[in-house]
Motif scaffolding. Structure first.
Motif, PDB file in Angstrom:
ATOM      1  N   ILE B 211       0.889  -1.170   0.000  1.00  9.35           N
ATOM      2  CA  ILE B 211       0.000   0.000   0.000  1.00  9.35           C
ATOM      3  C   ILE B 211       0.921   1.211   0.000  1.00  9.35           C
ATOM      4  CG2 ILE B 211      -1.773   1.273   1.259  1.00  9.35           C
ATOM      5  CD1 ILE B 211      -2.596  -1.420   2.539  1.00  9.35           C
ATOM      6  N   TYR B 212       0.998   1.887  -1.131  1.00 14.56           N
ATOM      7  CA  TYR B 212       1.837   3.074  -1.231  1.00 14.56           C
ATOM      8  C   TYR B 212       1.014   4.297  -0.836  1.00 14.56           C
ATOM      9  CZ  TYR B 212       4.779  -0.043  -4.044  1.00 14.56           C
ATOM     10  OH  TYR B 212       5.541  -1.092  -4.493  1.00 14.56           O
ATOM     11  N   ARG B 213       1.671   5.279  -0.228  1.00 13.41           N
ATOM     12  CA  ARG B 213       0.955   6.456   0.257  1.00 13.41           C
ATOM     13  C   ARG B 213       1.700   7.727  -0.151  1.00 13.41           C
ATOM     14  NH1 ARG B 213      -2.114   3.878   4.378  1.00 13.41           N
ATOM     15  NH2 ARG B 213      -1.060   1.938   4.977  1.00 13.41           N
ATOM     16  N   ALA B 214       0.930   8.750  -0.485  1.00 14.15           N
ATOM     17  CA  ALA B 214       1.517  10.052  -0.804  1.00 14.15           C
ATOM     18  C   ALA B 214       0.509  11.135  -0.442  1.00 14.15           C
ATOM     19  CB  ALA B 214       1.880  10.126  -2.289  1.00 14.15           C
ATOM     20  N   ARG B 215       0.983  12.384  -0.467  1.00 15.76           N
ATOM     21  CA  ARG B 215       0.113  13.535  -0.266  1.00 15.76           C
ATOM     22  C   ARG B 215       0.116  14.383  -1.528  1.00 15.76           C
ATOM     23  NH1 ARG B 215      -1.471  15.055   4.792  1.00 15.76           N
ATOM     24  NH2 ARG B 215      -0.657  13.821   6.515  1.00 15.76           N
ATOM     25  N   VAL B 216      -0.978  15.072  -1.748  1.00 12.73           N
ATOM     26  CA  VAL B 216      -1.033  16.001  -2.879  1.00 12.73           C
ATOM     27  C   VAL B 216       0.124  16.994  -2.744  1.00 12.73           C
ATOM     28  CG1 VAL B 216      -2.354  17.909  -3.881  1.00 12.73           C
ATOM     29  CG2 VAL B 216      -3.492  15.753  -3.298  1.00 12.73           C
ATOM     30  N   GLY B 217       0.843  17.197  -3.816  1.00 14.00           N
ATOM     31  CA  GLY B 217       1.997  18.080  -3.803  1.00 14.00           C
ATOM     32  C   GLY B 217       3.319  17.343  -3.730  1.00 14.00           C
ATOM     33  N   ASP B 218       3.286  16.087  -3.301  1.00 15.20           N
ATOM     34  CA  ASP B 218       4.521  15.298  -3.226  1.00 15.20           C
ATOM     35  C   ASP B 218       5.068  15.011  -4.621  1.00 15.20           C
ATOM     36  OD1 ASP B 218       4.470  15.134  -0.494  1.00 15.20           O
ATOM     37  OD2 ASP B 218       3.739  13.068  -0.405  1.00 15.20           O
ATOM     38  N   ARG B 219       6.389  15.002  -4.721  1.00 17.40           N
ATOM     39  CA  ARG B 219       7.053  14.504  -5.918  1.00 17.40           C
ATOM     40  C   ARG B 219       7.255  13.002  -5.701  1.00 17.40           C
ATOM     41  NH1 ARG B 219       7.421  16.214 -11.049  1.00 17.40           N
ATOM     42  NH2 ARG B 219       9.097  15.132 -12.102  1.00 17.40           N
ATOM     43  N   VAL B 220       6.519  12.172  -6.435  1.00 14.24           N
ATOM     44  CA  VAL B 220       6.602  10.724  -6.223  1.00 14.24           C
ATOM     45  C   VAL B 220       7.404  10.081  -7.351  1.00 14.24           C
ATOM     46  CG1 VAL B 220       4.412  10.687  -4.972  1.00 14.24           C
ATOM     47  CG2 VAL B 220       4.450  10.178  -7.413  1.00 14.24           C
ATOM     48  N   GLN B 221       8.184   9.086  -6.995  1.00 10.63           N
ATOM     49  CA  GLN B 221       8.982   8.335  -7.972  1.00 10.63           C
ATOM     50  C   GLN B 221       8.686   6.852  -7.794  1.00 10.63           C
ATOM     51  OE1 GLN B 221      13.281   9.151  -8.401  1.00 10.63           O
ATOM     52  NE2 GLN B 221      13.624   6.932  -8.227  1.00 10.63           N
ATOM     53  N   TRP B 222       8.325   6.200  -8.892  1.00 13.45           N
ATOM     54  CA  TRP B 222       8.085   4.751  -8.874  1.00 13.45           C
ATOM     55  C   TRP B 222       9.270   4.058  -9.522  1.00 13.45           C
ATOM     56  CZ3 TRP B 222       3.133   2.417  -7.581  1.00 13.45           C
ATOM     57  CH2 TRP B 222       2.158   3.342  -7.184  1.00 13.45           C
ATOM     58  N   ASP B 223       9.916   3.157  -8.779  1.00 12.43           N
ATOM     59  CA  ASP B 223      10.986   2.319  -9.316  1.00 12.43           C
ATOM     60  C   ASP B 223      10.336   0.987  -9.697  1.00 12.43           C
ATOM     61  OD1 ASP B 223      12.629   4.382  -8.491  1.00 12.43           O
ATOM     62  OD2 ASP B 223      13.277   3.353  -6.674  1.00 12.43           O
ATOM     63  N   VAL B 224      10.245   0.695 -10.976  1.00 16.92           N
ATOM     64  CA  VAL B 224       9.492  -0.478 -11.436  1.00 16.92           C
ATOM     65  C   VAL B 224      10.460  -1.485 -12.055  1.00 16.92           C
ATOM     66  CG1 VAL B 224       7.533  -1.265 -12.796  1.00 16.92           C
ATOM     67  CG2 VAL B 224       7.570   1.075 -11.907  1.00 16.92           C
ATOM     68  N   LEU B 225      10.396  -2.736 -11.610  1.00 15.47           N
ATOM     69  CA  LEU B 225      11.313  -3.767 -12.081  1.00 15.47           C
ATOM     70  C   LEU B 225      10.536  -5.053 -12.346  1.00 15.47           C
ATOM     71  CD1 LEU B 225      12.601  -2.301  -9.239  1.00 15.47           C
ATOM     72  CD2 LEU B 225      14.659  -3.300 -10.221  1.00 15.47           C
ATOM     73  N   ALA B 226      11.095  -5.900 -13.207  1.00 13.38           N
ATOM     74  CA  ALA B 226      10.493  -7.211 -13.469  1.00 13.38           C
ATOM     75  C   ALA B 226      11.566  -8.280 -13.310  1.00 13.38           C
ATOM     76  CB  ALA B 226       9.903  -7.274 -14.870  1.00 13.38           C
ATOM     77  N   ILE B 227      11.216  -9.339 -12.623  1.00 12.66           N
ATOM     78  CA  ILE B 227      12.100 -10.488 -12.435  1.00 12.66           C
ATOM     79  C   ILE B 227      11.341 -11.731 -12.886  1.00 12.66           C
ATOM     80  CG2 ILE B 227      13.297 -11.927 -10.734  1.00 12.66           C
ATOM     81  CD1 ILE B 227      14.702  -9.304 -11.051  1.00 12.66           C
ATOM     82  N   GLY B 228      12.024 -12.640 -13.565  1.00 14.02           N
ATOM     83  CA  GLY B 228      11.368 -13.879 -13.979  1.00 14.02           C
ATOM     84  C   GLY B 228      11.349 -14.027 -15.487  1.00 14.02           C
TER      85      GLY B 228
END
Lengths: 288, 295
Positions: B211-228
């Motif tokens: 469960i990811y959480r942020a607030r309006v105004g935050d600079r959010v970064q998603w690190d997305v990876l795939a294994i398999g």
């Protein structure tokens, strides 16, 4: 069978024909829920499409093909002959289910019971079924353990549900039960006897935190217990803390926040996940 | 993390020391026992299995630490430690194999190193770093080059590689530019098949997955990876980001061992879904919730 003692000895036959029932199966996006279903001969199964896709239900051995049915519509079929009928949605690969159709239908507890608990079983069936015997199998084959009859005192509020018989058995170990009459046998019903201790909880509030004291009976030092909270965003019971019971078979959990959230403690196996017994559910009262 | 050289300003390169061990662990893919959207229930016999995971430690593996902040990964152990560096940094990854049953290693994508620190097993060629035996240690010497900025996977590449990758012995390496500003929120999202489930960070179905959480105004970064062995499509509801060419998108595909990072300024309060858009993967658990609160 020595392991299981019959508690109800009344001899009876089914007093009135069971009323045919209707059971609803939800057709989702890619699965049926429940996927496996047991019904009584003559019951109607209704498949309701709760998805945004079009489905069908094809049960070849039942000679039934619903045709396509869209979102928010339903189809149904009366199962008149005993047997197990697999079915598929031919539109969506892997979307399958089974309907088990029986001359008797046995109901009982869905959750594990404590050792020695008196377990209430009930049987639906037709009048022609005659005398109904409850049999149990703990690993060495089925043995009769009770005869089902009308509930003593006429059932709840003196009302007897037509076509339903009852029996109580004392469960000392996990067993598979079935009801048997001249009409045939019911489906199998597994009743799990909990391998864990009974867990008593006491709560206090300290420095704005909820303190939950756990006591186990019989004594179970070093047993594993897990505190679970029922959290909306976790979509169910969620493990938040774990502990081993001390030498006095006690443990203590402290929780900050979560005021009003349901909480319970479960005893678990070596994997910290298989539930052996559960405490009652309480609501956290501290302020976070 | 220990910094042997001062790094008071972003412009100064550092030597970053990390202490990591491979440790046996019992892992539950579905702790709440259910698919909260479809209502299907699962027994622990279907969801709990023994595995080996990477775990972060203090110096000389004295005391275990969290692998990453709760805000980045939600739970602990899978993925392994979230390793940070900046372009120009040198990394010294001190690895200990605490699995008594099998050799393991650490092989890093995206950074520079000599063959001895490759961490992959080539019989007759690779050194100890590609086949760290039970109880042994090895230090990988890595450099974050100009072409290393981004997010990269690391994983076991020893003779145990195939069992390890199926069991969660992998993690993320997040490298920023020398003057790149840190995001307010960094979310690590690893897609991987595990047992009979499709998981995010080793967990399946809403409520179990992060469960990811942020607030309006935050600079959010998603690190997305795939294994398999499979391809996945990363999708976040109610949000869009721009490609390097400036094209807006809300779904991006990645294959085995591929990775990327996307970011945006948060402006959409609410509870949102994020998931792999391969429908069979989503149905087998590759879906979670992202909660944005008003500022």
């Amino acid at each position: 069978m020595r392991a299981l003692a019959a508690a109800l000895l009344a001899l009876a036959v089914l007093a009135a024909p069971a009323q045919a029932d209707s059971i609803i199966v939800s057709a989702g996006t890619s699965s049926f829920d429940p996927g496996k279903l047991d019904v009584l001969v003559g019951d109607t199964v209704i498949w309701r499409n709760n998805s945004t896709k079009t489905h069908n239900v094809k049960a070849e051995t039942a000679g039934y093909n619903s045709g396509r049915f869209g979102p928010r519509t339903a189809v149904n079929h009366v199962f008149a002959t005993a047997g197990v009928y697999p079915y598929v949605c031919t539109i969506h690969d892997g979307m399958t289910g089974d309907v088990g159709v029986y001359p008797l239908l046995l109901g009982g507890p869905r959750r594990p019971v404590q050792p020695g608990a008196s377990v209430a079983l009930h049987v639906r069936g037709p009048e022609s079924a005659g005398e109904v015997t409850i049999e149990a199998d703990t690993g060495s084959g089925y043995q009769p353990v009770a005869v089902a009859g009308p509930p003593e005192g006429g059932g709840h509020d003196g009302h007897v549900e037509p076509g339903t018989l009852h029996a109580n058995v004392v469960a000392t170990q996990t067993a598979t039960y079935r009801a048997v009459s001249a009409a045939g046998a019911s489906q199998q019903l597994r009743v799990e006897v909990s391998a864990g201790p009974a867990l008593a909880l006491a709560t206090t509030s300290r420095a704005g935190r909820a303190v939950i004291d756990v006591r186990a009976r019989p004594a179970s030092p070093r047993s594993r217990v897990v505190l679970q909270l029922r959290l909306r965003e976790r979509f169910g019971w969620w493990p938040v803390a774990r502990a081993r019971l001390d030498r006095r078979s006690r443990a203590q959990f402290t929780v900050r926040g979560h005021r009003g959230v349901p909480a319970r403690v479960v005893s678990v196996g070596a994997d910290w996940a298989t539930v052996l017994s559960r405490s009652r559910v309480l609501k956290l009262t501290s302020r976070g | 993390m220990l910094l042997a050289a001062a790094s008071a300003t972003p412009a100064e390169a550092a030597v970053r020391h990390e202490w990591v061990a491979a440790v046996p662990r019992t892992w539950n893919i579905v702790p709440n026992g259910r698919d909260g959207i479809m209502g299907t229930t699962y027994d622990p016999a279907q969801t709990v299995f023994p595995t080996v995971v990477y775990r972060r430690f203090t110096e000389n593996w004295r005391r275990p630490l969290r692998n990453a902040p709760v805000a980045s990964v939600d739970h602990n152990m899978i993925p392994g430690p979230l390793l940070h560096a900046r372009v120009g940094d040198r990394l010294r990854i001190h690895f200990k194999n605490r699995d008594p049953n099998a050799p393991h290693s650490m092989h890093f994508h995206g950074v520079h190193y000599r063959p001895g620190s490759d961490g992959s097993y080539i019989p007759g060629f690779s050194g100890r770093g590609g086949n760290v035996k039970p109880g042994q240690t090895f230090t990988y010497r890595l450099n974050a080059g100009r072409d290393s900025a981004g997010v990269w996977p690391y994983h076991d590449h020893s003779p145990s590689m195939h069992e390890s990758l199926a069991g969660g012995l992998w993690g993320a390496l997040s490298i920023r530019g020398r003057r790149e500003r840190r995001p307010d929120r960094e979310f690590v999202t690893v897609f991987a098949a595990m047992q009979d489930f499709q998981t995010i960070n080793g967990r399946a179905f809403v409520g179990n997955t992060p469960i990811y959480r942020a607030r309006v105004g935050d600079r959010v970064q998603w690190d997305v990876l795939a294994i398999g062995d499979e391809h996945h499509t990363f999708h976040v509801h109610g949000h869009r980001w721009r490609t390097a060419a400036g094209v807006p998108e809300d779904t991006r595909t990645l294959g085995p061992a591929e990775s990327f990072r996307v970011s945006w300024r948060e402006d959409a309060p609410g509870t949102w879904l994020y998931h792999c858009h391969v429908e069979q993967h989503m149905a087998k658990g590759m879906i979670g919730i992202y909660r944005v609160s008003p500022r």
